[in-house]
Design an enzyme around this catalytic site. Structure first.
Site, PDB file in Angstrom:
ATOM      1  N   LYS A  17      29.630  35.324  47.403  1.00  0.00           N
ATOM      2  CA  LYS A  17      29.284  35.400  45.980  1.00  0.00           C
ATOM      3  C   LYS A  17      30.165  34.459  45.155  1.00  0.00           C
ATOM      4  CE  LYS A  17      30.326  39.784  45.716  1.00  0.00           C
ATOM      5  NZ  LYS A  17      30.868  39.980  47.086  1.00  0.00           N
ATOM      6  N   ARG A 131      40.259  34.612  56.701  1.00  0.00           N
ATOM      7  CA  ARG A 131      40.477  33.696  55.563  1.00  0.00           C
ATOM      8  C   ARG A 131      41.968  33.498  55.258  1.00  0.00           C
ATOM      9  NH1 ARG A 131      37.602  34.913  49.882  1.00  0.00           N
ATOM     10  NH2 ARG A 131      38.281  37.023  50.395  1.00  0.00           N
ATOM     11  N   ARG A 164      45.005  36.793  51.293  1.00  0.00           N
ATOM     12  CA  ARG A 164      44.815  37.766  50.211  1.00  0.00           C
ATOM     13  C   ARG A 164      45.225  39.131  50.749  1.00  0.00           C
ATOM     14  NH1 ARG A 164      39.011  37.510  47.080  1.00  0.00           N
ATOM     15  NH2 ARG A 164      38.949  39.743  47.456  1.00  0.00           N
TER      16      ARG A 164
HETATM   17  P1  AP5 Z   1      33.641  34.400  49.013  1.00  0.00           P
HETATM   18  O1  AP5 Z   1      32.800  33.401  48.320  1.00  0.00           O
HETATM   19  O2  AP5 Z   1      35.003  34.689  48.493  1.00  0.00           O
HETATM   20  O3  AP5 Z   1      32.842  35.787  49.169  1.00  0.00           O
HETATM   21  P2  AP5 Z   1      32.668  36.949  48.118  1.00  0.00           P
HETATM   22  O4  AP5 Z   1      31.327  37.549  48.355  1.00  0.00           O
HETATM   23  O5  AP5 Z   1      32.982  36.443  46.749  1.00  0.00           O
HETATM   24  O6  AP5 Z   1      33.740  37.980  48.645  1.00  0.00           O
HETATM   25  P3  AP5 Z   1      35.215  38.327  48.137  1.00  0.00           P
HETATM   26  O7  AP5 Z   1      36.195  37.993  49.193  1.00  0.00           O
HETATM   27  O8  AP5 Z   1      35.473  37.797  46.795  1.00  0.00           O
HETATM   28  O9  AP5 Z   1      35.123  39.889  48.226  1.00  0.00           O
HETATM   29  P4  AP5 Z   1      34.917  40.954  47.133  1.00  0.00           P
HETATM   30  O10 AP5 Z   1      33.557  40.800  46.572  1.00  0.00           O
HETATM   31  O11 AP5 Z   1      35.263  42.270  47.714  1.00  0.00           O
HETATM   32  O12 AP5 Z   1      36.124  40.608  46.152  1.00  0.00           O
HETATM   33  P5  AP5 Z   1      36.322  40.737  44.595  1.00  0.00           P
HETATM   34  O13 AP5 Z   1      37.288  39.704  44.251  1.00  0.00           O
HETATM   35  O14 AP5 Z   1      35.020  40.806  43.867  1.00  0.00           O
HETATM   36  O15 AP5 Z   1      33.691  33.978  50.558  1.00  0.00           O
HETATM   37  C1  AP5 Z   1      34.446  34.720  51.496  1.00  0.00           C
HETATM   38  C2  AP5 Z   1      34.908  33.762  52.609  1.00  0.00           C
HETATM   39  O16 AP5 Z   1      33.762  33.267  53.303  1.00  0.00           O
HETATM   40  C3  AP5 Z   1      35.637  32.518  52.093  1.00  0.00           C
HETATM   41  O17 AP5 Z   1      36.628  32.165  53.003  1.00  0.00           O
HETATM   42  C4  AP5 Z   1      34.548  31.443  52.011  1.00  0.00           C
HETATM   43  O18 AP5 Z   1      35.052  30.149  52.171  1.00  0.00           O
HETATM   44  C5  AP5 Z   1      33.665  31.850  53.203  1.00  0.00           C
HETATM   45  N1  AP5 Z   1      32.251  31.547  52.983  1.00  0.00           N
HETATM   46  C6  AP5 Z   1      31.529  31.703  51.834  1.00  0.00           C
HETATM   47  N2  AP5 Z   1      30.246  31.351  52.042  1.00  0.00           N
HETATM   48  C7  AP5 Z   1      30.154  30.964  53.356  1.00  0.00           C
HETATM   49  C8  AP5 Z   1      29.080  30.505  54.182  1.00  0.00           C
HETATM   50  N3  AP5 Z   1      27.830  30.380  53.688  1.00  0.00           N
HETATM   51  N4  AP5 Z   1      29.355  30.217  55.461  1.00  0.00           N
HETATM   52  C9  AP5 Z   1      30.604  30.353  55.965  1.00  0.00           C
HETATM   53  N5  AP5 Z   1      31.672  30.774  55.234  1.00  0.00           N
HETATM   54  C10 AP5 Z   1      31.435  31.093  53.944  1.00  0.00           C
HETATM   55  O19 AP5 Z   1      36.969  42.210  44.462  1.00  0.00           O
HETATM   56  C11 AP5 Z   1      38.264  42.501  44.916  1.00  0.00           C
HETATM   57  C12 AP5 Z   1      38.623  43.935  44.530  1.00  0.00           C
HETATM   58  O20 AP5 Z   1      38.642  44.074  43.082  1.00  0.00           O
HETATM   59  C13 AP5 Z   1      37.652  45.032  44.993  1.00  0.00           C
HETATM   60  O21 AP5 Z   1      37.932  45.444  46.319  1.00  0.00           O
HETATM   61  C14 AP5 Z   1      37.942  46.138  43.958  1.00  0.00           C
HETATM   62  O22 AP5 Z   1      39.132  46.808  44.259  1.00  0.00           O
HETATM   63  C15 AP5 Z   1      38.163  45.348  42.676  1.00  0.00           C
HETATM   64  N6  AP5 Z   1      36.926  45.150  41.899  1.00  0.00           N
HETATM   65  C16 AP5 Z   1      36.364  43.952  41.574  1.00  0.00           C
HETATM   66  N7  AP5 Z   1      35.250  44.136  40.848  1.00  0.00           N
HETATM   67  C17 AP5 Z   1      35.108  45.486  40.689  1.00  0.00           C
HETATM   68  C18 AP5 Z   1      34.123  46.295  40.063  1.00  0.00           C
HETATM   69  N8  AP5 Z   1      33.072  45.750  39.424  1.00  0.00           N
HETATM   70  N9  AP5 Z   1      34.271  47.638  40.124  1.00  0.00           N
HETATM   71  C19 AP5 Z   1      35.323  48.205  40.749  1.00  0.00           C
HETATM   72  N10 AP5 Z   1      36.292  47.488  41.383  1.00  0.00           N
HETATM   73  C20 AP5 Z   1      36.177  46.134  41.354  1.00  0.00           C
END
Ligand code: AP5
Length: 226
Positions: A17, A131, A164
């Site tokens: 995402k 990662r 991370r």
């Molecule tokens: P990446 O693009 O980072 O994937 P992502 O879907 O954004 O996943 P995140 O790691 O950001 O996870 P998340 O959604 O849990 O984290 P967030 O920061 O929102 O890609 C991941 C990896 O894959 C990278 O190394 C990338 O290079 C690779 N990649 C990408 N696309 C690829 C492809 N097509 N092929 C191969 N490799 C690929 O949340 C973190 C924390 O914050 C949560 O756990 C929670 O505690 C809190 N939080 C955030 N938002 C909320 C909310 N709305 N409500 C409650 N808690 C929240």
């Protein structure tokens, strides 16, 4: 690209995402609103919010809805959000989705466009637990399928790579479980509202980007009021 609406990138941790949000944000000039990035910034700056959420992120659990909504409402009230925005990682619970519906209506936006990122659990686990990032240039490596030339060191900067805190395998498992438990029901919610599109996010970054652009071009000019 004139989208003039909220885009929601919905999918499990590691689905890509964040990667795709950045590309779309560059392409269509909409701000990229990542609630995860906002929390990590608050933690790094040691703000009161950051101190509250730090242990929650470290455990891989979701932050309580009221804290999330306060932060999101403040952010979408800023000027750069007047013509739409991309949510990455928000909403993540049904109460957040309901609160967002009200927020969008109060701001005069139509229905959001929601894109579900689908990827197999095995791929998600290896993308996250593998990662490692360069703290100097931001380059991202994956120890399983895109490792640096020398283990643990950035090819370009020679800096020691960092992980991370929530990418440790035991925390990744909890993040994936939290998705299944609390976020997955949103897929059905948005499908029932007729605003859900699905992409196969297990493909390469370029292929996913092409599929997304095709969806966005079809949505261009409709601004959620069909
Ligand atoms: P990446 O693009 O980072 O994937 P992502 O879907 O954004 O996943 P995140 O790691 O950001 O996870 P998340 O959604 O849990 O984290 P967030 O920061 O929102 O890609 C991941 C990896 O894959 C990278 O190394 C990338 O290079 C690779 N990649 C990408 N696309 C690829 C492809 N097509 N092929 C191969 N490799 C690929 O949340 C973190 C924390 O914050 C949560 O756990 C929670 O505690 C809190 N939080 C955030 N938002 C909320 C909310 N709305 N409500 C409650 N808690 C929240």
């Amino acid at each position: 690209m004139a989208l003039n609406r909220a885009l929601i990138f919905l999918g499990p941790p590691g689905a890509g995402k964040g990667t795709q949000s950045k590309l779309v944000a560059q392409g269509c000039g909409l701000p990229h609103l990542s609630t995860g990035d906002m929390f990590r910034e608050a933690i790094a700056r040691e703000t009161p919010l950051g101190k509250k959420v730090q242990p929650i992120l470290a455990r891989g659990e979701l932050v309580p809805d009221d804290l999330v909504m306060g932060m999101v409402e403040e952010r979408v009230s800023q000027l750069d959000c007047a013509h739409g925005f991309i949510f990455d990682g928000f909403p993540r619970t049904l109460p957040q989705a309901h609160a967002l519906d009200e927020l969008l209506e109060s701001k005069g936006f139509g229905k959001p466009l929601v894109i579900e990122f689908c990827v197999s659990p095995e791929k998600l686990f290896s993308r996250l637990a593998g990662r490692w990032t360069c703290p100097v240039c931001g380059a991202i490596y994956n120890e399983f399928d895109a490792p640096p030339k020398a283990s643990g060191v950035c090819d370009r900067e020679g800096a020691k790579l960092v992980q991370r805190p929530d990418d440790r395998p035991e925390v990744v498992r909890e993040r994936l479980a939290a998705y299944e438990r609390q976020t997955k029901p949103l897929v059905e919610y948005y499908r029932r509202h007729g605003v859900l599109q699905v992409v196969d996010a297990g493909k390469s970054v370029e292929e996913v980007s092409r599929a997304l652009n095709a969806i966005l071009h079809c949505a261009e000019g409709t601004d959620g009021r069909l």
